[in-house]
Design an enzyme around this catalytic site. Structure first.
Site, PDB file in Angstrom:
ATOM      1  N   SER A 193      40.182  38.708  35.692  1.00 28.53           N
ATOM      2  CA  SER A 193      41.015  38.244  36.794  1.00 28.53           C
ATOM      3  C   SER A 193      41.625  36.891  36.431  1.00 28.53           C
ATOM      4  O   SER A 193      42.335  36.798  35.429  1.00 28.53           O
ATOM      5  CB  SER A 193      40.183  38.189  38.082  1.00 28.53           C
ATOM      6  OG  SER A 193      41.005  38.024  39.209  1.00 28.53           O
ATOM      7  N   GLU A 328      43.839  48.434  40.768  1.00 31.21           N
ATOM      8  CA  GLU A 328      43.773  46.980  40.869  1.00 31.21           C
ATOM      9  C   GLU A 328      44.064  46.480  42.281  1.00 31.21           C
ATOM     10  O   GLU A 328      43.503  45.487  42.742  1.00 31.21           O
ATOM     11  CB  GLU A 328      44.765  46.341  39.890  1.00 31.21           C
ATOM     12  CG  GLU A 328      44.404  46.453  38.427  1.00 31.21           C
ATOM     13  CD  GLU A 328      43.333  45.460  38.006  1.00 31.21           C
ATOM     14  OE1 GLU A 328      42.833  44.707  38.877  1.00 31.21           O
ATOM     15  OE2 GLU A 328      42.988  45.446  36.814  1.00 31.21           O
ATOM     16  N   HIS A 449      39.678  46.244  41.420  1.00 31.49           N
ATOM     17  CA  HIS A 449      39.942  45.045  40.627  1.00 31.49           C
ATOM     18  C   HIS A 449      38.630  44.410  40.168  1.00 31.49           C
ATOM     19  O   HIS A 449      37.677  44.289  40.935  1.00 31.49           O
ATOM     20  CB  HIS A 449      40.733  44.042  41.469  1.00 31.49           C
ATOM     21  CG  HIS A 449      40.926  42.721  40.813  1.00 31.49           C
ATOM     22  ND1 HIS A 449      41.709  42.550  39.697  1.00 31.49           N
ATOM     23  CD2 HIS A 449      40.423  41.479  41.119  1.00 31.49           C
ATOM     24  CE1 HIS A 449      41.688  41.271  39.336  1.00 31.49           C
ATOM     25  NE2 HIS A 449      40.917  40.605  40.168  1.00 31.49           N
TER      26      HIS A 449
END
Length: 542
Positions: A193, A328, A449
């Site tokens: 991330s 995601e 995600h």
């Protein structure tokens, strides 16, 4: 013969004491946590580039949990952590003087707003410690304390202090890791991330040249423009006013106020500075984050658009892996309070179009045209609604992640360096998908995600799988790929093709719970529409 419980190692700044421990899998290792790599950024250092710590002579106790930099917890409505959070962790099986271990360095995520490297929460490296590596992690300043940016060169706060912290940590690793048995000439950097975007920034910033030798950017790159790269606005003054500032608005006055304000209040108030237009029309999902610095200093980390930096990247000759998950956009389900307003905005304005990246005003006829194209692409003839969230999550996944990831891969290829560029598509779904489980998202397809991080770290939120379970088999698979890349310079997956051509689709290693195989990136058809929009708007793709 029994070994001493405590182990002392010398660093450039002074001796540190670690202790011997055993992982849940029965592997013995030596634990060093919370070693200072920078001076506490307080007072005049609060928003500035990091400074090396003072040297110490007494042995530093590195056996306790690593304290974090200040984090604002939106659920608890309070700030946790300390300003003296510039600490680093080293985990090794033994202190070698020869046959040094390859080094694997992790940068934590959190949208540049929250996060820490604590192994007691999300990032326990016990699975990696089965391998012949040293694992290293560290904290960096987040939120307003890490990314405040002011125009006035005389105040010396151009921004990106958090990224500069990271760079200082990498320098510390390069200079000290040999004392822990690690090879300073075999360092692999990876992150998830915001950690993945940070990895990409280090790949393209000259300030990080030579500090590592391979990299993996997971679920984030610097070209994820709505959160990994922000426009420069009057965020500092906005935060100061919410904290009670009543000055003349000059950068010097604002900075003096914030340097003396309570850091807990700064972190809390920074959470609410975005306007409705910024959140719902410009699709910004975080507050202060990396920016192009407004003037050059000896510490400048981002001197121009990441797109331009990537074209000149020092790292074009090293091998890099990029990748993401199959859904995601489920990240947006982690913040349910904002989704109703965001979806309402999609109905009524040009919110679908990435206005910031396209440099378009919301009333521009092109913005209106692009809105219609994207609305039809994801929703067809159906109006966006909270009762039909899946198209919204796919839209957000492409906007916030996959389009930027694809552009980053193509940018690497276009530089024409010797380094190989690989791409993966993470689609493993088991009981180990911690975030999906905790947010009750099992009815949605795909891996959420940052799901990949829950397969490489033991964390306090998820299960501890049985050795013969499908979950543990997938941990072994994913940890093996990353470890092989760090140790041998290849992933150990013979069929994994590198991406060499600018022609789409990208070729990805598809990771599912039962198999690994090469596929065309499934998002390709949608991302081609985004490419066409960028070209028509005259925006640069890579």
């Amino acid at each position: 013969m029994s070994l001493e419980k405590f182990v002392t190692v010398n660093t450039q700044h002074g001796p540190v004491k670690g202790d011997r421990r055993t992982t849940i899998l029965g592997m013995d290792y030596i634990n060093f946590q919370g070693i200072p790599y920078m001076k506490a950024p307080v007072g005049k250092l609060r928003f500035r580039a990091p400074v090396e710590p003072e040297k110490w002579t007494e042995t530093f106790d590195a056996t306790q949990d690593c304290p974090s930099f200040p984090n604002y917890d939106s659920n608890l409505k309070k700030t946790t952590g300390i300003e003296d959070g510039g600490r680093i962790n080293v985990f090794t099986k033994e202190i070698r003087t020869s046959n040094l271990y390859p080094v694997l360095v992790y940068i934590h995520g959190g949208g540049y707003q929250v996060g820490s490297s604590s192994p007691n929460f999300l990032y326990n490296p016990c699975y990696f410690l089965q391998k012949e590596i040293i694992f290293v992690s560290f904290n960096y300043r987040v939120g307003a304390l890490g990314f405040l940016s002011l125009d006035d060169p005389s105040v010396d706060v151009p921004g990106n202090a958090g990224l500069k912290d990271q760079r200082m940590a990498l320098k510390w690793i390069k200079e000290n890791i040999k004392n822990f048995g690690g090879d300073p000439d075999n360092i692999t950097l990876f992150g998830t991330s915001a950690g993945g975007a940070s990895v990409h920034y280090h790949l393209i910033s000259e300030k990080s040249k030579g500090l590592f030798h391979r990299a993996i950017a997971m679920s984030g790159t610097s070209l994820n423009m709505n959160w990994a790269h922000h426009p420069r606005r009057n965020y500092a003054e906005r935060i100061a006013k919410l904290c009670g500032y009543e000055g003349d608005g000059s950068d010097k006055s604002v900075l003096e106020f914030l340097e003396n304000a309570d850091f807990e209040k700064i972190m809390e108030k920074a959470e609410s500075i975005l306007t409705n237009e910024e959140k719902y029309e410009e699709q910004m999902i975080v507050t202060v984050s990396p920016v192009v610095e407004p003037y050059i200093t000896e510490h400048t980390f981002i001197d121009k658009s990441p797109i331009l930096m990537a074209r000149e990247a020092w790292s074009k000759d090293i091998d890099v892996i990029f990748g993401g998950t199959s859904n995601e956009g489920l990240l947006m389900a982690f913040f349910p309070d904002n989704n109703k307003e965001r979806i309402e905005g999609l109905k009524n304005s040009s919110n679908f179009a990435p206005l910031l990246d396209l440099n378009l005003d919301k009333n521009d006829p092109k913005a209106q045209k692009f809105r219609k194209i994207l609305k039809e692409l994801y929703f067809g003839e159906i109006e966006p609604t909270v009762s039909n969230m899946l198209p919204y999550y796919y839209y957000q996944g492409d906007l916030q992640f996959w389009h930027g990831i694809q552009r980053s891969v193509l940018s690497r290829i276009k530089t024409g360096g010797k380094g190989k560029t690989f791409t993966y598509y993470f689609d493993i779904i088991t009981e180990m998908n911690t975030f999906k489980k905790n947010f009750k998202l099992d009815h949605y397809p795909g891996a959420e995600h940052a799901a990949c991080s829950t397969y490489v770290f033991k964390n306090s939120l998820g299960i501890i799988p049985l050795i013969d379970s499908i979950e543990f088999k997938n941990i072994i698979k994913v940890v093996g790929i990353i470890s092989n890349f760090a140790i041998y310079g290849h992933t150990g997956v013979d069929e994994w093709e590198e991406n060499k051509s600018l022609e789409l689709p990208l070729r990805c290693l598809h990771l599912t719970k039962d198999a690994m195989q090469m596929i065309d990136l499934p998002e390709t058809a949608r991302l081609k529409v985004w490419d066409e929009i960028y070209r028509e708007a005259g925006a640069v793709l890579y």
